[in-house]
Write a protein that holds these residues in place. Structure first.
Motif, PDB file in Angstrom:
ATOM      1  N   GLY A   1       8.935  16.461  18.861  1.00 39.50           N
ATOM      2  CA  GLY A   1      10.210  17.063  18.486  1.00 39.50           C
ATOM      3  C   GLY A   1      10.819  16.481  17.229  1.00 39.50           C
ATOM      4  N   GLY A   2      10.089  15.588  16.580  1.00 43.51           N
ATOM      5  CA  GLY A   2      10.633  14.961  15.369  1.00 43.51           C
ATOM      6  C   GLY A   2       9.711  15.072  14.176  1.00 43.51           C
ATOM      7  N   SER A   3       8.855  16.068  14.158  1.00 43.31           N
ATOM      8  CA  SER A   3       7.797  16.123  13.151  1.00 43.31           C
ATOM      9  C   SER A   3       8.313  16.015  11.723  1.00 43.31           C
ATOM     10  N   VAL A   4       9.288  16.816  11.361  1.00 45.17           N
ATOM     11  CA  VAL A   4       9.771  16.805   9.977  1.00 45.17           C
ATOM     12  C   VAL A   4      10.622  15.570   9.714  1.00 45.17           C
ATOM     13  N   TYR A   5      11.523  15.259  10.623  1.00 46.55           N
ATOM     14  CA  TYR A   5      12.371  14.082  10.424  1.00 46.55           C
ATOM     15  C   TYR A   5      11.525  12.818  10.333  1.00 46.55           C
ATOM     16  N   CYS A   6      10.563  12.665  11.238  1.00 44.73           N
ATOM     17  CA  CYS A   6       9.675  11.495  11.190  1.00 44.73           C
ATOM     18  C   CYS A   6       8.901  11.463   9.876  1.00 44.73           C
ATOM     19  N   ALA A   7       8.457  12.621   9.418  1.00 38.88           N
ATOM     20  CA  ALA A   7       7.719  12.681   8.152  1.00 38.88           C
ATOM     21  C   ALA A   7       8.596  12.224   6.989  1.00 38.88           C
ATOM     22  N   THR A   8       9.862  12.633   7.004  1.00 32.15           N
ATOM     23  CA  THR A   8      10.747  12.239   5.899  1.00 32.15           C
ATOM     24  C   THR A   8      10.995  10.732   5.910  1.00 32.15           C
ATOM     25  N   LYS A   9      11.148  10.157   7.079  1.00 25.23           N
ATOM     26  CA  LYS A   9      11.429   8.725   7.144  1.00 25.23           C
ATOM     27  C   LYS A   9      10.174   7.888   6.909  1.00 25.23           C
ATOM     28  N   HIS A  10       9.004   8.406   7.282  1.00 24.76           N
ATOM     29  CA  HIS A  10       7.767   7.736   6.890  1.00 24.76           C
ATOM     30  C   HIS A  10       7.628   7.746   5.367  1.00 24.76           C
ATOM     31  N   ALA A  11       8.039   8.850   4.750  1.00 25.73           N
ATOM     32  CA  ALA A  11       8.006   8.932   3.288  1.00 25.73           C
ATOM     33  C   ALA A  11       8.920   7.883   2.671  1.00 25.73           C
ATOM     34  N   ILE A  12      10.105   7.716   3.236  1.00 25.48           N
ATOM     35  CA  ILE A  12      11.045   6.725   2.713  1.00 25.48           C
ATOM     36  C   ILE A  12      10.501   5.312   2.897  1.00 25.48           C
ATOM     37  N   ASP A  13       9.838   5.066   4.013  1.00 21.65           N
ATOM     38  CA  ASP A  13       9.245   3.753   4.237  1.00 21.65           C
ATOM     39  C   ASP A  13       8.200   3.451   3.158  1.00 21.65           C
ATOM     40  N   ALA A  14       7.332   4.422   2.874  1.00 23.16           N
ATOM     41  CA  ALA A  14       6.303   4.230   1.848  1.00 23.16           C
ATOM     42  C   ALA A  14       6.917   4.096   0.465  1.00 23.16           C
ATOM     43  N   TYR A  15       7.909   4.929   0.185  1.00 23.22           N
ATOM     44  CA  TYR A  15       8.579   4.896  -1.116  1.00 23.22           C
ATOM     45  C   TYR A  15       9.281   3.553  -1.339  1.00 23.22           C
ATOM     46  N   THR A  16       9.948   3.071  -0.313  1.00 24.83           N
ATOM     47  CA  THR A  16      10.660   1.789  -0.422  1.00 24.83           C
ATOM     48  C   THR A  16       9.683   0.646  -0.681  1.00 24.83           C
ATOM     49  N   THR A  17       8.569   0.642   0.027  1.00 22.34           N
ATOM     50  CA  THR A  17       7.569  -0.401  -0.171  1.00 22.34           C
ATOM     51  C   THR A  17       6.972  -0.338  -1.576  1.00 22.34           C
ATOM     52  N   SER A  18       6.632   0.863  -2.023  1.00 21.09           N
ATOM     53  CA  SER A  18       6.079   1.018  -3.376  1.00 21.09           C
ATOM     54  C   SER A  18       7.076   0.571  -4.435  1.00 21.09           C
ATOM     55  N   MET A  19       8.352   0.915  -4.232  1.00 21.83           N
ATOM     56  CA  MET A  19       9.384   0.526  -5.180  1.00 21.83           C
ATOM     57  C   MET A  19       9.515  -0.994  -5.256  1.00 21.83           C
ATOM     58  N   ARG A  20       9.391  -1.662  -4.109  1.00 19.91           N
ATOM     59  CA  ARG A  20       9.467  -3.118  -4.106  1.00 19.91           C
ATOM     60  C   ARG A  20       8.322  -3.709  -4.932  1.00 19.91           C
ATOM     61  N   HIS A  21       7.141  -3.113  -4.834  1.00 24.59           N
ATOM     62  CA  HIS A  21       6.013  -3.549  -5.665  1.00 24.59           C
ATOM     63  C   HIS A  21       6.322  -3.319  -7.150  1.00 24.59           C
ATOM     64  N   ASP A  22       6.874  -2.136  -7.461  1.00 26.33           N
ATOM     65  CA  ASP A  22       7.153  -1.799  -8.857  1.00 26.33           C
ATOM     66  C   ASP A  22       8.182  -2.728  -9.491  1.00 26.33           C
ATOM     67  N   LEU A  23       9.119  -3.231  -8.683  1.00 25.35           N
ATOM     68  CA  LEU A  23      10.215  -4.044  -9.201  1.00 25.35           C
ATOM     69  C   LEU A  23      10.013  -5.537  -8.955  1.00 25.35           C
ATOM     70  N   VAL A  24       8.806  -5.927  -8.544  1.00 23.63           N
ATOM     71  CA  VAL A  24       8.572  -7.314  -8.139  1.00 23.63           C
ATOM     72  C   VAL A  24       8.827  -8.320  -9.263  1.00 23.63           C
ATOM     73  N   GLY A  25       8.720  -7.898 -10.508  1.00 24.71           N
ATOM     74  CA  GLY A  25       8.957  -8.820 -11.619  1.00 24.71           C
ATOM     75  C   GLY A  25      10.395  -8.895 -12.071  1.00 24.71           C
ATOM     76  N   THR A  26      11.304  -8.291 -11.302  1.00 21.92           N
ATOM     77  CA  THR A  26      12.722  -8.268 -11.664  1.00 21.92           C
ATOM     78  C   THR A  26      13.544  -9.001 -10.607  1.00 21.92           C
ATOM     79  N   ASN A  27      14.853  -9.081 -10.847  1.00 19.55           N
ATOM     80  CA  ASN A  27      15.779  -9.654  -9.866  1.00 19.55           C
ATOM     81  C   ASN A  27      16.340  -8.601  -8.918  1.00 19.55           C
TER      82      ASN A  27
END
Length: 263
Positions: free
Chosen positions: A159-185
Motif C-alpha cells: 500500500g505504499g509503493s509510490v510513497y516508499c519509492a519516493t523516500k527511497h529516492a531521497i535516501d539515495a539522493y541524500t547519500t550521493s549528495m553527501r559524497h559530492d560535498l565531502v570536500g566542503t564544510n
C-alpha cells in the motif's frame, strides 16, 4: 573536562518547506527559539502568517519571512530565491520538509495523477531546492541540508509503493549528495521518522478522520515536536560532526508496520 561546545544558530538563516503545519511548524519554533532567522514556505499563506505572528509574540526579536509557494512549481524556484529580502538571502540551513502521501492502493491501481504529485512534491522539489540554494552554501563553504525522509525510505510495505519509492529516492539522493560535498564544510542529513501523528496521515487517508484515529488508537505515536527535536540535534552538533541519518520510531514500533497496540 571542558564542556561540549555545540553549534550556535544565532543569526543563521533557515529555510523550511512545508512550514504551515506539523513538523515544519514545529521546526520553525525551535529554530527561532535558538536565534535563527526563518523562511517559512508553503501554499497556505494565511497559516504561515498566523505562525509568524505567534513566533514574533513568543520570541521577541524573531525574524520571520513567509513565502506562498507550491514546491511542485519547479520552474519558479529561481524567482523565489531572487525575491528573498537581502537579510534572508544567504541560506545556512535548508530543511526539505514538504511531502505528501496519497492513498494506500496496490501498485497496479495507483492513479497516475497521484503518482505525479508525489514524485514532484517528495523528490523533484527536494532536488530543485538543493540545486537552487546549495551552490551558495558551496561558495561560502558553510551550510547544512536536512531532508525529512521516512522509515519508508528504509523499507517498503504493501500500500505504499509510490510513497516508499519516493523516500527511497531521497535516501539515495541524500547519500550521493553527501559524497559530492565531502570536500566542503556542508553537512547533509536525512531524518527518517516512523509513525508521526500530524495532518499528513489524515491527507493520506483521504481526510477520513475515523480511519486516521483508528490507525493511532492503542499506542502513543511520535509527534511533530519529536522530529523538530531531531532536526535541532543534528544542526547544533559541533562543525566536525555530521549525522548522516536518524531513524526514529515510536517506543512501541519496530518497523513501518510492526506496532504493538494495547487491546
Amino acid at each position: 573536562m571542558a564542556s561540549y561546545g555545540t553549534k550556535d544558530l544565532t543569526g543563521k538563516v533557515c529555510l523550511i518547506t512545508g512550514a504551515s503545519a506539523g513538523i515544519g511548524e514545529a521546526i520553525a519554533h525551535r529554530m527561532v527559539e535558538a536565534g535563527a532567522k526563518v523562511i517559512l514556505i508553503a501554499r497556505r499563506i494565511a497559516k504561515l502568517e498566523e505562525i509568524k505572528a505567534t513566533l514574533e509574540s513568543t520570541y521577541p526579536g524573531a525574524q520571520v519571512h513567509c513565502v506562498k509557494f507550491d514546491v511542485k512549481d519547479l520552474d519558479q524556484i529561481g524567482e523565489l530565491r531572487d525575491g528573498l529580502p537581502e537579510e534572508f538571502r544567504d541560506i545556512h540551513i535548508l530543511v526539505n520538509n514538504a511531502g505528501v502521501a496519497l492513498g494506500t492502493p496496490p501498485a497496479h491501481e495507483n492513479p497516475i495523477a497521484d503518482v505525479e504529485t508525489m514524485l514532484r512534491t517528495n523528490v523533484s522539489s527536494v532536488m530543485a531546492f538543493v540545486s537552487t540554494f546549495a551552490p551558495g552554501m558551496v561558495e561560502r563553504n558553510e551550510g547544512h541540508i536536512v531532508n525529512i525522509s521516512s522509515i519508508a525510505g528504509h523499507e517498503a510495505y504493501p500500500g505504499g509503493s509510490v510513497y516508499c519509492a519516493t523516500k527511497h529516492a531521497i535516501d539515495a539522493y541524500t547519500t550521493s549528495m553527501r559524497h559530492d560535498l565531502v570536500g566542503t564544510n556542508i553537512r547533509v542529513t536525512a531524518i527518517s521518522p516512523g509513525a508521526v501523528r500530524t495532518e499528513f496521515t489524515l491527507v493520506r487517508f483521504g481526510q477520513d478522520a475515523e480511519r486516521e484515529d483508528d490507525f493511532y488508537k492503542g499506542f502513543t505515536p511520535l509527534n511533530a515536536r519529536d522530529i523538530a527535536d531531531n532536526v535541532m540535534y543534528v544542526t547544533t552538533r559541533p562543525q566536525h560532526v555530521q549525522v548522516g541519518d536518524i531513524v526514529i520510531y515510536a517506543t512501541k514500533q519496530s518497523s513501518a508496520k510492526s506496532i504493538a497496540k494495547n487491546e
